[in-house]
Design a protein around this motif. Sequence first.
Motif, PDB file in Angstrom:
ATOM      1  N   HIS A   1     -39.636   9.707 106.389  1.00  0.00           N
ATOM      2  CA  HIS A   1     -39.049  10.042 105.095  1.00  0.00           C
ATOM      3  C   HIS A   1     -38.444   8.770 104.516  1.00  0.00           C
ATOM      4  CE1 HIS A   1     -35.768  11.370 102.397  1.00  0.00           C
ATOM      5  NE2 HIS A   1     -36.702  12.215 102.003  1.00  0.00           N
ATOM      6  N   VAL A   2     -38.701   8.516 103.229  1.00  0.00           N
ATOM      7  CA  VAL A   2     -38.235   7.290 102.582  1.00  0.00           C
ATOM      8  C   VAL A   2     -37.614   7.639 101.237  1.00  0.00           C
ATOM      9  CG1 VAL A   2     -38.920   5.020 101.687  1.00  0.00           C
ATOM     10  CG2 VAL A   2     -40.099   5.972 103.665  1.00  0.00           C
ATOM     11  N   HIS A   3     -36.540   6.935 100.894  1.00  0.00           N
ATOM     12  CA  HIS A   3     -35.928   7.081  99.574  1.00  0.00           C
ATOM     13  C   HIS A   3     -35.644   5.692  99.008  1.00  0.00           C
ATOM     14  CE1 HIS A   3     -33.528   8.602  96.292  1.00  0.00           C
ATOM     15  NE2 HIS A   3     -32.608   7.714  96.602  1.00  0.00           N
ATOM     16  N   PHE A   4     -36.133   5.442  97.813  1.00  0.00           N
ATOM     17  CA  PHE A   4     -35.838   4.219  97.086  1.00  0.00           C
ATOM     18  C   PHE A   4     -34.953   4.615  95.918  1.00  0.00           C
ATOM     19  CE2 PHE A   4     -40.322   3.657  98.534  1.00  0.00           C
ATOM     20  CZ  PHE A   4     -40.074   2.710  99.507  1.00  0.00           C
ATOM     21  N   GLY A   5     -33.825   3.954  95.768  1.00  0.00           N
ATOM     22  CA  GLY A   5     -32.937   4.303  94.668  1.00  0.00           C
ATOM     23  C   GLY A   5     -32.058   3.140  94.270  1.00  0.00           C
ATOM     24  N   ASN A   6     -31.200   3.407  93.313  1.00  0.00           N
ATOM     25  CA  ASN A   6     -30.253   2.415  92.826  1.00  0.00           C
ATOM     26  C   ASN A   6     -28.841   2.884  93.124  1.00  0.00           C
ATOM     27  OD1 ASN A   6     -32.198   0.649  91.757  1.00  0.00           O
ATOM     28  ND2 ASN A   6     -32.385   1.915  89.926  1.00  0.00           N
ATOM     29  N   ARG A   7     -27.977   1.925  93.447  1.00  0.00           N
ATOM     30  CA  ARG A   7     -26.573   2.235  93.694  1.00  0.00           C
ATOM     31  C   ARG A   7     -25.895   2.545  92.374  1.00  0.00           C
ATOM     32  NH1 ARG A   7     -24.347  -2.705  97.106  1.00  0.00           N
ATOM     33  NH2 ARG A   7     -22.421  -1.645  96.622  1.00  0.00           N
ATOM     34  N   SER A   8     -25.064   3.537  92.372  1.00  0.00           N
ATOM     35  CA  SER A   8     -24.321   3.839  91.146  1.00  0.00           C
ATOM     36  C   SER A   8     -23.081   2.946  91.101  1.00  0.00           C
ATOM     37  CB  SER A   8     -23.913   5.316  91.117  1.00  0.00           C
ATOM     38  OG  SER A   8     -23.116   5.618  92.234  1.00  0.00           O
ATOM     39  N   GLY A   9     -22.632   2.675  89.922  1.00  0.00           N
ATOM     40  CA  GLY A   9     -21.427   1.859  89.778  1.00  0.00           C
ATOM     41  C   GLY A   9     -21.714   0.380  89.791  1.00  0.00           C
ATOM     42  N   ARG A  10     -21.666  -0.213  90.965  1.00  0.00           N
ATOM     43  CA  ARG A  10     -21.785  -1.668  91.097  1.00  0.00           C
ATOM     44  C   ARG A  10     -23.213  -2.178  90.947  1.00  0.00           C
ATOM     45  NH1 ARG A  10     -18.952  -2.958  96.601  1.00  0.00           N
ATOM     46  NH2 ARG A  10     -20.315  -1.260  97.214  1.00  0.00           N
ATOM     47  N   GLY A  11     -24.186  -1.331  90.981  1.00  0.00           N
ATOM     48  CA  GLY A  11     -25.576  -1.756  90.867  1.00  0.00           C
ATOM     49  C   GLY A  11     -26.158  -2.170  92.204  1.00  0.00           C
ATOM     50  N   GLY A  12     -27.445  -2.424  92.187  1.00  0.00           N
ATOM     51  CA  GLY A  12     -28.150  -2.815  93.394  1.00  0.00           C
ATOM     52  C   GLY A  12     -29.134  -1.748  93.825  1.00  0.00           C
ATOM     53  N   ALA A  13     -30.036  -2.143  94.668  1.00  0.00           N
ATOM     54  CA  ALA A  13     -31.066  -1.241  95.190  1.00  0.00           C
ATOM     55  C   ALA A  13     -30.652  -0.709  96.556  1.00  0.00           C
ATOM     56  CB  ALA A  13     -32.394  -1.984  95.303  1.00  0.00           C
ATOM     57  N   VAL A  14     -31.137   0.482  96.878  1.00  0.00           N
ATOM     58  CA  VAL A  14     -30.938   1.088  98.190  1.00  0.00           C
ATOM     59  C   VAL A  14     -32.293   1.570  98.683  1.00  0.00           C
ATOM     60  CG1 VAL A  14     -29.816   2.911  99.519  1.00  0.00           C
ATOM     61  CG2 VAL A  14     -28.615   1.868  97.592  1.00  0.00           C
ATOM     62  N   VAL A  15     -32.648   1.149  99.884  1.00  0.00           N
ATOM     63  CA  VAL A  15     -33.848   1.627 100.554  1.00  0.00           C
ATOM     64  C   VAL A  15     -33.370   2.327 101.820  1.00  0.00           C
ATOM     65  CG1 VAL A  15     -35.987   0.972 101.722  1.00  0.00           C
ATOM     66  CG2 VAL A  15     -35.255  -0.270  99.669  1.00  0.00           C
ATOM     67  N   SER A  16     -33.645   3.613 101.939  1.00  0.00           N
ATOM     68  CA  SER A  16     -33.275   4.328 103.161  1.00  0.00           C
ATOM     69  C   SER A  16     -34.515   5.032 103.706  1.00  0.00           C
ATOM     70  CB  SER A  16     -32.138   5.321 102.908  1.00  0.00           C
ATOM     71  OG  SER A  16     -32.516   6.287 101.978  1.00  0.00           O
ATOM     72  N   PHE A  17     -34.588   5.072 105.018  1.00  0.00           N
ATOM     73  CA  PHE A  17     -35.739   5.700 105.657  1.00  0.00           C
ATOM     74  C   PHE A  17     -35.339   6.214 107.025  1.00  0.00           C
ATOM     75  CE2 PHE A  17     -35.844   1.121 106.157  1.00  0.00           C
ATOM     76  CZ  PHE A  17     -36.044   0.915 107.511  1.00  0.00           C
ATOM     77  N   ASP A  18     -36.062   7.219 107.490  1.00  0.00           N
ATOM     78  CA  ASP A  18     -35.800   7.743 108.825  1.00  0.00           C
ATOM     79  C   ASP A  18     -37.101   8.078 109.526  1.00  0.00           C
ATOM     80  OD1 ASP A  18     -36.447  10.568 108.140  1.00  0.00           O
ATOM     81  OD2 ASP A  18     -34.590  10.464 107.009  1.00  0.00           O
ATOM     82  N   LYS A  19     -36.961   8.248 110.823  1.00  0.00           N
ATOM     83  CA  LYS A  19     -38.122   8.530 111.662  1.00  0.00           C
ATOM     84  C   LYS A  19     -37.654   9.396 112.832  1.00  0.00           C
ATOM     85  CE  LYS A  19     -42.133   6.185 113.623  1.00  0.00           C
ATOM     86  NZ  LYS A  19     -43.152   6.605 112.664  1.00  0.00           N
ATOM     87  N   ILE A  20     -38.483  10.354 113.202  1.00  0.00           N
ATOM     88  CA  ILE A  20     -38.216  11.174 114.378  1.00  0.00           C
ATOM     89  C   ILE A  20     -38.407  10.293 115.615  1.00  0.00           C
ATOM     90  CG2 ILE A  20     -38.935  13.207 115.710  1.00  0.00           C
ATOM     91  CD1 ILE A  20     -37.617  13.840 112.983  1.00  0.00           C
ATOM     92  N   ILE A  21     -37.490  10.404 116.538  1.00  0.00           N
ATOM     93  CA  ILE A  21     -37.480   9.554 117.733  1.00  0.00           C
ATOM     94  C   ILE A  21     -38.293  10.187 118.855  1.00  0.00           C
ATOM     95  CG2 ILE A  21     -35.986   8.601 119.542  1.00  0.00           C
ATOM     96  CD1 ILE A  21     -35.650   7.260 116.830  1.00  0.00           C
TER      97      ILE A  21
END
Length: 150
Positions: free
Chosen positions: A119-139
């Motif tokens: 699962h992957v999410h690409f987004g922008n930080r609110s407020g101060r700006g910037g990008a956020v890339v978050s991802f997860d994987k079943i272990i």
Amino acid sequence: MSIWWSLHLRREAASVPLARRLLLGTMESAGVDPDVSYDLSLALTEACANAVEHGGRTEPGELPAEYRVTAYLDGEKCRIEVADSGPGFPGGPVPAVRRPAPEAECGRGLRLIEELADHVHFGNRSGRGGAVVSFDKIIKWRDGALLKVS
């Protein structure tokens, strides 16, 4: 039992292997399957490389900007987030990730992250700006793993 860590790194190329080695060491110590560890470490490398390259501008003589890497290894899932202070992704809060042209020499990192993670999410930080890339994987765990959930 779970493991959580967060790094604040300078936006320099030398920071990328540091984050990758910390993740690999943590996963090896916990008993995560090496194939899963490799996939996540490669995805982390791509996310960090993007933060280093696109995560903000510095003027000559200024110290490089920073970015943050956070990892959670808990139960059956590992979640990783890389956040920078740059301009963020173009196109709003959830950007469309475009496929690079076949002859392109760059632009494949975000697609690679999508292929390596569950699962992957690409987004922008609110407020101060910037990008956020978050991802997860079943272990998947090795036999006798320290953190394995029964």
